[in-house]
Design a protein around this motif. Structure first.
Motif, short mmCIF file in Angstrom:
data_model
loop_
_atom_site.label_atom_id
_atom_site.label_comp_id
_atom_site.label_asym_id
_atom_site.label_seq_id
_atom_site.Cartn_x
_atom_site.Cartn_y
_atom_site.Cartn_z
N ALA A 307 0.81 -1.07 0.26
CA ALA A 307 -0.31 -0.27 -0.01
C ALA A 307 1.56 1.37 -0.06
O ALA A 307 0.56 2.15 -0.68
CB ALA A 307 -0.82 0.00 1.20
N LEU A 308 2.16 1.31 0.62
CA LEU A 308 2.59 2.48 0.51
C LEU A 308 4.10 2.56 -0.30
O LEU A 308 4.25 3.45 0.15
CB LEU A 308 4.17 2.64 2.25
N GLU A 309 3.95 1.48 -1.31
CA GLU A 309 5.16 1.63 -2.22
C GLU A 309 4.81 3.19 -2.94
O GLU A 309 6.39 3.74 -3.40
CB GLU A 309 4.37 0.45 -3.40
N ILE A 310 3.95 3.90 -3.47
CA ILE A 310 3.43 4.98 -4.08
C ILE A 310 2.33 5.75 -3.08
O ILE A 310 2.28 6.99 -4.18
CB ILE A 310 3.24 4.90 -5.34
N THR A 311 1.61 5.92 -2.75
CA THR A 311 1.11 6.25 -1.57
C THR A 311 2.00 6.59 -1.28
O THR A 311 2.52 7.25 -0.35
CB THR A 311 0.24 5.37 -0.51
N PRO A 312 1.59 8.43 -1.08
CA PRO A 312 2.26 9.63 -0.62
C PRO A 312 1.81 9.91 0.81
O PRO A 312 0.45 9.25 1.64
CB PRO A 312 0.71 10.67 -1.15
N PHE A 313 2.99 9.71 1.65
CA PHE A 313 2.55 9.25 3.73
C PHE A 313 1.45 10.05 3.76
O PHE A 313 0.81 9.56 4.90
CB PHE A 313 3.43 9.91 3.91
N ARG A 314 0.95 10.92 3.36
CA ARG A 314 -0.15 11.66 4.20
C ARG A 314 -2.06 11.02 3.30
O ARG A 314 -2.78 12.14 4.14
CB ARG A 314 -0.25 13.44 3.88
#
Length: 410
Positions: A307-314
């Motif tokens: 899920a965090l591979e390309i998701t903006p951290f916000r």
């Protein structure tokens, strides 16, 4: 060996669970308990126990100690201890252990069998908020009697009334169940809505599953102005999973750019597709709730990593999507805290993130992103303020000891 600071931060972070459900309040026999361990059906005569699944093993490993049992306690011992303590004490222990400071509760399914938002939040020591399910609003309008030509305006008025209730912070649609997302993205005309309503209203008691009327609800949500939660991906047996791929929403997201935040719930196995949407559309956010307790803490990090591979951290939020069993409030939190802590620690060790970056991402994902997008008070600054602190949610009654059907509970 010194504890990792990010792990310590996440272990003590008061979470904002931006999507969850109430829990049952009656004691459960084995069949009833196992029926709530699965998104499908329990199979009591098959010789297959739902304890012999990843989520069942995770309950025995991570929930047994909360009941005063050793890790990996046998299923029989687990259920006996649960019965000995009683549902009230079991619920209190797990809701407190979850460590959530804020609970945003979907009240649109099975509310008579589950705790209300306030009843859920009291033993958790949390603030409670409500999420209004739009299909339930529309079905209540139909059940109350309405002319087809007045249906669209009546639903809009009923939805406006619903979101004015104290503590309502979002609306939700289960379009993924009713029609799937391969819909005409355009706003339906009043004439289209009236024609579709006439056909639906001619079948009293039928659930809302007309594509035009589902589109009408999605556009009604845009007009209401609150964040819109959308079930995507993993769910119950009446879901056609390939119709719940969030990429099918792409054209609708283009048309609704600049309007309301769109919260993609659950997502598995489409967490990468959801991440793409969050990366390219400003209004899109996501979580991987529900999946986390079903894969268990051992695999939660892998799901979060994708899920965090390309998701903006916000853009990544925490949810448990716990339903029925208080265990899932606790297990979802354990899986999230441990999975994200390991993921971030590995990136710090590889020098891909600074420790300060990792700590910011942990706070953002577990708490701050949800506070920002829903406009909530920081629980650290004013714990419990602004939510439902009395019986502002729907009344709850005792849950039956029979299996609770898991249809559309997500």
């Amino acid at each position: 060996m010194m504890a990792d600071p990010v792990d310590e931060l996440l272990a003590g972070l008061p979470l904002v669970d931006h999507h969850c459900h109430g829990v049952v309040t009656a004691d459960l026999d084995r069949t009833a308990f196992e029926s709530l361990l699965t998104e499908g059906e329990a199979w009591p005569d098959s010789g297959i126990s739902l304890f012999d699944t990843p989520v069942g093993a995770a309950v025995r490993r991570h929930c047994a100690p909360v009941l005063g049992l050793p890790r990996h306690a046998p299923a029989g011992d687990y259920l006996a201890r649960r019965a000995e303590l009683g549902a009230r004490e079991v619920n209190r222990r797990f809701l407190a252990a979850a460590g959530a400071a804020v609970l945003c509760v979907d009240t649109g399914f099975d509310s008579g069998r589950l705790t209300s938002p306030a009843e859920l939040a009291e033993p958790a020591g949390a603030a409670a908020y409500e999420v209004v399910r739009l299909e339930s609003v529309a079905e209540a309008v139909a059940a109350g009697g309405v002319a087809a030509g007045e249906y669209g305006a009546a639903v809009r008025a009923a939805a406006e009334d619903a979101v004015r209730r104290p503590g309502v912070v979002a609306v939700k649609s289960v379009a993924a169940y009713r029609t799937g997302f391969a819909l005409d993205p355009a706003r339906p005309s009043a004439a289209e809505v009236a024609r579709a309503a006439a056909a639906w209203l001619a079948r009293p008691g039928a659930r809302l599953a007309d594509p035009v009327l589902v589109r009408h609800l999605l556009w009604t949500a845009v007009e209401l102005g609150l964040p819109l939660q959308l079930h995507t991906g993993f769910g119950d047996a009446d879901l056609r999973l390939h119709h719940a791929d969030p990429l099918l929403l792409t054209d609708w997201l283009r048309l609704t750019a600049g309007t309301v935040p769109v919260m993609l719930l659950h997502c598995w196995p489409y967490q990468r597709q959801a991440a793409y949407l969050a990366a390219v559309f400003e209004q899109v956010y996501l979580d991987v709730g529900l999946a986390l307790h079903h894969v268990g803490p051992a695999r939660a990090g892998a799901v979060l990593a994708e899920a965090l591979e390309i998701t903006p951290f916000r853009k990544l939020l925490y949810s448990s999507d716990a339903y029925g069993l208080a265990e899932f409030h606790h297990l979802g939190a354990v899986a999230f805290r441990r999975g994200l802590a390991k993921l971030l620690a590995d990136r710090v060790a590889a020098d891909e993130l600074s420790r300060a970056d990792a700590e910011r991402i942990a706070r953002w994902t577990g708490r701050d992103n949800a506070l920002r997008v829903y406009g909530l008070t920081d629980p650290a600054a004013s714990r419990g303020s602004g939510g439902l602190t009395d019986s502002g949610g729907p009344a709850a009654t005792a849950a039956p000891a029979a299996p609770v059907p898991p249809m559309e509970n997500d």
